[in-house]
Every structure is written in C-alpha cells, then in structure tokens.
Scaffold this motif. Structure first.
Motif, PDB file in Angstrom:
ATOM      1  N   GLY A 248       0.796  -1.227   0.000  1.00 25.79           N
ATOM      2  CA  GLY A 248       0.000   0.000   0.000  1.00 25.79           C
ATOM      3  C   GLY A 248       0.829   1.278   0.000  1.00 25.79           C
ATOM      4  N   LEU A 249       2.107   1.189  -0.310  1.00 23.62           N
ATOM      5  CA  LEU A 249       2.945   2.396  -0.326  1.00 23.62           C
ATOM      6  C   LEU A 249       2.857   3.083  -1.690  1.00 23.62           C
ATOM      7  N   SER A 250       2.945   4.400  -1.682  1.00 23.56           N
ATOM      8  CA  SER A 250       3.062   5.129  -2.951  1.00 23.56           C
ATOM      9  C   SER A 250       4.443   4.836  -3.530  1.00 23.56           C
ATOM     10  N   ALA A 251       4.621   5.132  -4.813  1.00 26.16           N
ATOM     11  CA  ALA A 251       5.928   4.890  -5.432  1.00 26.16           C
ATOM     12  C   ALA A 251       7.023   5.654  -4.691  1.00 26.16           C
ATOM     13  N   SER A 252       6.744   6.877  -4.287  1.00 23.57           N
ATOM     14  CA  SER A 252       7.829   7.640  -3.641  1.00 23.57           C
ATOM     15  C   SER A 252       8.106   7.127  -2.225  1.00 23.57           C
ATOM     16  N   ASN A 253       7.066   6.636  -1.523  1.00 25.00           N
ATOM     17  CA  ASN A 253       7.325   6.052  -0.198  1.00 25.00           C
ATOM     18  C   ASN A 253       8.054   4.709  -0.306  1.00 25.00           C
ATOM     19  N   ALA A 254       7.709   3.932  -1.334  1.00 22.70           N
ATOM     20  CA  ALA A 254       8.428   2.670  -1.549  1.00 22.70           C
ATOM     21  C   ALA A 254       9.898   2.973  -1.855  1.00 22.70           C
ATOM     22  N   ALA A 255      10.126   3.994  -2.676  1.00 24.82           N
ATOM     23  CA  ALA A 255      11.497   4.377  -3.025  1.00 24.82           C
ATOM     24  C   ALA A 255      12.256   4.829  -1.780  1.00 24.82           C
ATOM     25  N   ALA A 256      11.599   5.607  -0.935  1.00 24.33           N
ATOM     26  CA  ALA A 256      12.255   6.090   0.289  1.00 24.33           C
ATOM     27  C   ALA A 256      12.606   4.899   1.192  1.00 24.33           C
ATOM     28  N   ALA A 257      11.694   3.926   1.266  1.00 26.90           N
ATOM     29  CA  ALA A 257      11.971   2.736   2.078  1.00 26.90           C
ATOM     30  C   ALA A 257      13.183   1.994   1.509  1.00 26.90           C
ATOM     31  N   PHE A 258      13.258   1.895   0.184  1.00 25.74           N
ATOM     32  CA  PHE A 258      14.403   1.214  -0.428  1.00 25.74           C
ATOM     33  C   PHE A 258      15.707   1.940  -0.099  1.00 25.74           C
ATOM     34  N   ILE A 259      15.668   3.262  -0.146  1.00 26.09           N
ATOM     35  CA  ILE A 259      16.887   4.034   0.150  1.00 26.09           C
ATOM     36  C   ILE A 259      17.321   3.809   1.607  1.00 26.09           C
ATOM     37  N   THR A 260      16.345   3.661   2.503  1.00 33.59           N
ATOM     38  CA  THR A 260      16.661   3.342   3.905  1.00 33.59           C
ATOM     39  C   THR A 260      17.336   1.970   3.997  1.00 33.59           C
ATOM     40  N   ILE A 261      16.789   1.014   3.254  1.00 26.22           N
ATOM     41  CA  ILE A 261      17.380  -0.338   3.246  1.00 26.22           C
ATOM     42  C   ILE A 261      18.803  -0.272   2.661  1.00 26.22           C
ATOM     43  N   GLN A 262      18.961   0.545   1.626  1.00 26.25           N
ATOM     44  CA  GLN A 262      20.279   0.652   0.987  1.00 26.25           C
ATOM     45  C   GLN A 262      21.323   1.205   1.966  1.00 26.25           C
ATOM     46  N   LYS A 263      20.900   2.179   2.758  1.00 24.41           N
ATOM     47  CA  LYS A 263      21.834   2.777   3.719  1.00 24.41           C
ATOM     48  C   LYS A 263      22.308   1.707   4.720  1.00 24.41           C
ATOM     49  N   PHE A 264      21.353   0.906   5.165  1.00 23.92           N
ATOM     50  CA  PHE A 264      21.656  -0.207   6.068  1.00 23.92           C
ATOM     51  C   PHE A 264      22.577  -1.221   5.374  1.00 23.92           C
ATOM     52  N   ALA A 265      22.252  -1.525   4.097  1.00 27.61           N
ATOM     53  CA  ALA A 265      22.978  -2.542   3.337  1.00 27.61           C
ATOM     54  C   ALA A 265      24.453  -2.180   3.162  1.00 27.61           C
ATOM     55  N   LEU A 266      24.732  -0.892   3.038  1.00 25.06           N
ATOM     56  CA  LEU A 266      26.105  -0.458   2.755  1.00 25.06           C
ATOM     57  C   LEU A 266      27.093  -0.875   3.843  1.00 25.06           C
ATOM     58  N   THR A 267      26.592  -1.136   5.042  1.00 27.89           N
ATOM     59  CA  THR A 267      27.499  -1.565   6.116  1.00 27.89           C
ATOM     60  C   THR A 267      27.094  -2.917   6.701  1.00 27.89           C
ATOM     61  N   ALA A 268      26.174  -3.619   6.042  1.00 30.45           N
ATOM     62  CA  ALA A 268      25.659  -4.877   6.624  1.00 30.45           C
ATOM     63  C   ALA A 268      26.753  -5.940   6.698  1.00 30.45           C
ATOM     64  N   PRO A 269      26.778  -6.731   7.776  1.00 31.09           N
ATOM     65  CA  PRO A 269      27.784  -7.790   7.904  1.00 31.09           C
ATOM     66  C   PRO A 269      27.611  -8.863   6.832  1.00 31.09           C
ATOM     67  N   LYS A 270      28.728  -9.501   6.461  1.00 32.99           N
ATOM     68  CA  LYS A 270      28.693 -10.442   5.340  1.00 32.99           C
ATOM     69  C   LYS A 270      27.803 -11.667   5.583  1.00 32.99           C
ATOM     70  N   GLU A 271      27.545 -11.987   6.835  1.00 32.64           N
ATOM     71  CA  GLU A 271      26.720 -13.157   7.128  1.00 32.64           C
ATOM     72  C   GLU A 271      25.256 -12.957   6.720  1.00 32.64           C
ATOM     73  N   LEU A 272      24.915 -11.724   6.341  1.00 30.13           N
ATOM     74  CA  LEU A 272      23.527 -11.431   5.980  1.00 30.13           C
ATOM     75  C   LEU A 272      23.301 -11.556   4.478  1.00 30.13           C
ATOM     76  N   GLY A 273      22.328 -12.376   4.091  1.00 30.64           N
ATOM     77  CA  GLY A 273      21.842 -12.402   2.714  1.00 30.64           C
ATOM     78  C   GLY A 273      20.561 -11.591   2.675  1.00 30.64           C
TER      79      GLY A 273
END
Ligand SMILES: Cc1cc2nc3c(=O)[nH]c(=O)nc-3n(C[C@H](O)[C@H](O)[C@H](O)COP(=O)(O)OP(=O)(O)OC[C@H]3O[C@@H](n4cnc5c(N)ncnc54)[C@H](O)[C@@H]3O)c2cc1C
Ligand SMILES: *[C@@H]1O[C@H](CO)[C@@H](O)[C@H](O)[C@H]1NC(C)=O
Ligand SMILES: *[C@@H]1O[C@H](CO)[C@@H](O)[C@H](O)[C@H]1NC(C)=O
Ligand SMILES: *[C@@H]1O[C@H](CO)[C@@H](O)[C@H](O)[C@H]1NC(C)=O
Length: 506
Positions: A248-273
């Motif tokens: 139920g997210l708008s395209a821009s809210n979905a995009a913002a959520a992805f950018i939040t995930i990306q920020k987390f991903a940039l430092t995520a430990p290697k054990e995480l898939g």
C-alpha cells in the motif's frame, strides 16, 4: 536410453559417405562428421531421432535453435573425440549443462552446432582428505547441495534453483549465502577441462593458471569442464530465515523505504543475505533473506534499528532453519533433488539484469522512477499474460565476500564492486510473436527506468537482445581485454562459440 539411441543410429553410422545424395551438402557434411564421431563410438542423437526434440529444447522456450547433432558422452574420450571432429569439420561446439541459460546459449545461439549434453557427468563426491567436492560437469545444484550434505554435512555457496546446472559456476553463481562465502565461481579450486584441441587438461592456480582464470567467469568460451573441484565449508545449521512485506505504499514512499534499506545494506555484515522482491501488482515489496550462523538475538539487534526507520510491515515471518531447509525455502520447492538424467521442464520468459556499482548508490529519484514504472506498467503487464517479478539482490556492502577487487586476479568474473544486482523477469504465459515482443518492451522499460550509464549486467542472466560488444562491456567491463587475449591463446579458431561468448584478440 543411451543404448537404444545407439542401436537406432547404427545403420546411419555405418552408411558410407558416397550413399549421401551429392546435392544435399548439409547432409553430406553431417554424415562425414558423423563418421568421425562413430569412429570414436560417441553416442549421438540426430534430428531424425525421436529423442532429438526433447534434447534440443532449452529451458527457455522463447528461443529455438536446431543443433546439427547432439552427443551424449559417457566418457572423457567421447567429449574429446567430439571436439576434435567438430574442429576438423569446422562445426561449432557448445556444452549443455542444466540447460537453464536465459538465452539458450548451450545450443549455440544459432542453428547447426554440435551440442555436448553433459547429463551423464553428474557425480558428486566429497573427498574427505582434500575437503573438495568433486562434481561432474553435468550435475545440478539441488543434487550437489543434498549429496554434499548427506555425505559430510558440507556446503558450497550457489544459487537457489535446484535444476540449474554447471553453467552457473562457470559464469558466476550467486546465492543467498554468497555475501558470506562468495559466488560459486569463487569456490572452484581446480577443474579438468577439454580444450579446443580436444585435449583433457588440468587447470589449477599453479598449472595452466591463465586457463583457470578464464574458465572462472567465462567457462563456456574456453572448454568443456568435465569435473569441478570445489572448496567446501561446513554447512551452517543456525540460520535466521526472515521476510518482511510492505504494501500500500506510494511509489515515492516505496522508493524512500528502499533508500533506507540501501543505507543499512552499505554496512551490513557479510553473514547477511538480503533481497528486495516485487511482482504483479506494483509497489508492494518483500525484503527477505537469511542470516548465517546467527541466533534470533543477533538478528533482532541487527534489524531493530532498520525496522524502526521503515514503514510498518503488512506481514512478517522470522524463524530459525538449518542449511537444507533454508535452501528449500529459497528454492520454493519441497525437495532439492532433481532428476540426474532426462530432465524435461520448460517455460518461456524474457529477463534483463542491472548491476549497480558500490561507489554510486541508487538515489531517491532513480528508485522513484523505478517504482513508478512498477506501479503504472506492472499491473498492465500482469493483465496481458506477462506475470513478472523483480529481485534486487544485495551483493556488496559491509565486508561482503563478493566485492573484493583482489578477486579480479583470480577469476574473470567481471564485477567485484557490485552493490545491487536487479533481475527483471517476465514470464510469457502464451508464447506468440506479440507476447514475445511485449515481454521485451516491458522489461526493457523497467531496466531503463533505473539504469545509469556506469551500470553493468550479469552474464548468468544472459540478455540475448544485447549485441556482442554491448554484452562484453556490460558483463565483463575491464576484464574483457584479457579474456580476449586468452581466447586467442586457447581457442583462436572459435571452436567454442555463441553470440555473446569471448572473441579472440586480433
Ligand atoms: C529458474 C532459474 C533460476 C536461476 N537462479 C539463479 C540464481 O539464484 N543465481 C544465479 O546466479 N543464477 C541463477 N540462474 C541463472 C543461471 O545461473 C544461468 O542460467 C546458468 O548459466 C545456467 O547454467 P546451466 O548449466 O543450467 O545452463 P546451460 O544452458 O546448460 O549452460 C549455460 C552456459 O554454460 C555452458 N556450460 C554448461 N555446462 C558447462 C560445462 N560443464 N563446461 C563448460 N561450459 C558449460 C553452456 O555451454 C552455456 O554457455 C537461474 C536460472 C534459472 C532458469
Ligand atoms: C521471440 O523473439 C526472438 C527475437 O527477440 C526470436 O529470436 C524468437 O525466435 C522468438 N520466439 C518465438 C517462439 O517466436
Ligand atoms: C581424494 O583426493 C586424493 C588427493 O587428490 C586422492 O588421492 C584420493 O584418491 C581422493 N579420494 C577419493 C575417494 O576420490
Ligand atoms: C522461512 O520463512 C519464510 C517467510 O519468511 C516462509 O515462507 C518459509 O516457509 C520459511 N521456511 C521454512 C522452510 O519454513
């Protein structure tokens, strides 16, 4: 089946060349070539044989090529003879592994090749003294995983689909455990391979090291690998299997959520898939994956800070699984075992991939454009009989085992600085010229909604609409020049050829 095929072919094999009508050059060439194969007792299947239609059908029925001959070797000598005869009669050769290439490239990408079907080379043996998995060039991923586990509770990182074959490690091979342990190609310690001259060679770092480098990322252009020796690791038993759905997210809210995930991903430990998937309706998406060798508490402390910045999930599942159950969950299957011979499943689809460099994370604008496309064109495609999905897999970030530029020296695989790999995929429900064309238009548009000029593509998600030059740049980047030099050294006559394969340097 093999014996029957041979008995049926005997009269043809024994036919003298002069019996072939002279006006039919194609048949004449074939029968001369067949003569050559028959001297080596190579099991062959010709177009006139009943099993030909099944054996020449790729997994992806969208593309159809008719081989001149298919061989079903049971010995190394059969493969060697096939390559020597093909080279002598100037017929191009391709190995067929699991047959799952997106571009049906095991059939050669044009009519008239000899296809060496490797299905009889499916042994998987764990060697206790070396800790290598010794795997035949025609094995499939599900059987490899299950057998290694059954024999010794060992594992190799690799992709999710049990029926995928050994093209996978020859060209890359990503699985949900790859940030932790690397791509499947990274696990190759050495190989036995038939090269363009028909000789069986060993390729390891200290012997034919340049050949090994080329085979680790561009295998199909350099030979037929008869046996892989893979490094193995103990199967991890404590794995957190997780999934969060957002709807139920708008395209821009979905995009913002992805950018939040990306920020987390940039430092995520290697054990995480981690992967982000969407399909069908548009902007609804799922973030899911596995956390290897960890407890539920480890998972909670890693994910709480992320979850607190994301919209409320519409549903979630988090549970603990063992190695095999986790593989089964990602395969979406009930078992990992697939038929070793006689596999005969097919579908029709078109797919592209988009590989983004770690140095240029996606922006909110780019992801808004992507989710807008999903929201507007996605439901339309689904309604037109093109059910689609996009999986955005995390390759890089943190201390990921995949993104290590030192590996460029060890494997020819092209991308060691990847952050995300997008797979954009449309199934074609009713294959027709119109649906075939619409699948390409839809997926191309999806790709364009987010692609930047420095982005690449993944060679294991082969996109046959790319020209050879485009594909070389997108798949291999700077690695291509060296590959091309080595092609000149090992196969200058291009015995092993398909449109996007490696071409010899002039
Ligand atoms: C349903 C599905 C799921 C997939 N999932 C993943 C995934 O999770 N991760 C991922 O990275 N990729 C995935 N892929 C892509 C897959 O890795 C590639 O399509 C792979 O190349 C298929 O290998 P194959 O042996 O099955 O196919 P084939 O079509 O038989 O072969 C592919 C290429 O490898 C060559 N080849 C095969 N065997 C040998 C050999 N022994 N020696 C030399 N060359 C050989 C062939 O000539 C051909 O050029 C998936 C594909 C499908 C269809
Ligand atoms: C689908 O289109 C491609 C060209 O993009 C063509 O090569 C192929 O033969 C078509 N497939 C079918 C089944 O018509
Ligand atoms: C295991 O590898 C060693 C060393 O290469 C070899 O001598 C031995 O025969 C192998 N064992 C099996 C069971 O293949
Ligand atoms: C793992 O979790 C997913 C949802 O995240 C669930 O669908 C799946 O059934 C679980 N795996 C197993 C093997 O139970």
């Amino acid at each position: 089946m093999l014996c029957n095929a041979l008995v049926a072919l005997l009269p043809l094999l024994l036919q003298p060349v002069s019996a072939v009508p002279l006006e039919n050059l194609h048949t004449r060439q074939q029968s001369t070539f067949v003569d050559c194969l028959s001297k080596g007792d190579v099991p062959i299947v010709l177009a006139s044989d009943t099993s030909f239609s099944q054996l020449s059908s790729p997994y992806n029925r969208r593309l159809k090529y008719t081989p001149l001959t298919i061989t079903l070797p049971t010995t190394i000598l059969h493969i060697s003879t096939t390559v020597k005869c093909a080279s002598q009669f100037k017929i191009r050769v391709n190995a067929r592994g699991g047959g799952h290439s997106y571009s049906a490239q095991a059939l050669g990408g044009e009519d008239g090749h000899v296809v060496v079907d490797m299905q009889n080379f499916h042994d998987v043996v764990y060697n206790q003294s070396t800790t290598y998995a010794e795997v035949g060039g025609g094995a499939r991923l599900g059987n490899i995983a299950q057998k290694l586990y059954d024999q010794a509770k060992r594992a190799i990182p690799h992709g999710t689909c049990p029926a995928v074959g050994m093209g996978h490690p020859s060209l890359g091979g990503f699985g949900i455990s790859s940030r932790n342990w690397g791509l499947m190609v990274d696990s190759i310690a050495k190989v036995e391979v038939i090269t363009a001259d028909g000789r069986l060679r060993l390729a390891k770092p200290t012997y034919n090291g340049d050949l090994l480098w080329a085979l680790r990322g561009a295998g199909p252009s350099f030979g037929i690998i008869t046996k892989f020796y893979f490094n193995t690791v103990p199967a991890t038993e404590s794995i957190v299997n997780y999934s969060y759905s957002f709807s139920g997210l708008s395209a821009s809210n979905a995009a913002a959520a992805f950018i939040t995930i990306q920020k987390f991903a940039l430092t995520a430990p290697k054990e995480l898939g981690l992967g982000v998937s969407l399909w069908g309706s548009g902007t609804n998406f799922e973030m899911s994956g596995a956390y290897y060798g960890k407890t539920m508490d480890d998972f909670t402390s890693l994910f709480q800070p992320l979850l607190s910045q994301l919209p409320q999930p519409s549903s979630s599942t988090v549970n603990m699984k063992g190695w095999i159950d986790t593989l089964i969950r990602f395969a979406g299957a009930s078992t990992l075992s697939v038929p070793e011979t006689g596999y005969n499943e097919h579908t029709a689809f078109f797919a592209k991939s988009l590989v983004t460099p770690q140095g240029s994370p996606l922006t909110l604008e780019q992801m808004t454009s992507f989710f807008n496309y999903a929201a507007t064109k996605g439901p339309e495609a689904s309604n037109q009989g093109l059910p689609w999905f996009v999986i955005i897999n995390l390759y890089g970030g943190g201390n990921s085992a995949i993104t290590n530029t030192a590996l460029l020296e060890q494997t020819s695989y092209g991308h060691r600085d990847t952050l995300w790999n997008f797979q954009l995929y449309a199934t074609i429900n009713n294959l027709s010229p119109a649906s075939n064309a619409s699948s390409i238009t839809f997926v191309d548009g999806f790709d364009r909604s987010v692609r930047r000029s420095g982005d690449g593509a993944y060679v294991n998600y082969a996109d046959p609409t790319l020209s050879p030059d485009e594909s070389h740049t997108l798949y291999y980047g700077e690695q291509y020049a060296k590959l091309s030099q080595l092609k000149k050294k090992w196969d200058k006559n291009q015995v092993f050829w398909y449109p996007q394969g490696i071409y010899p340097a002039p």
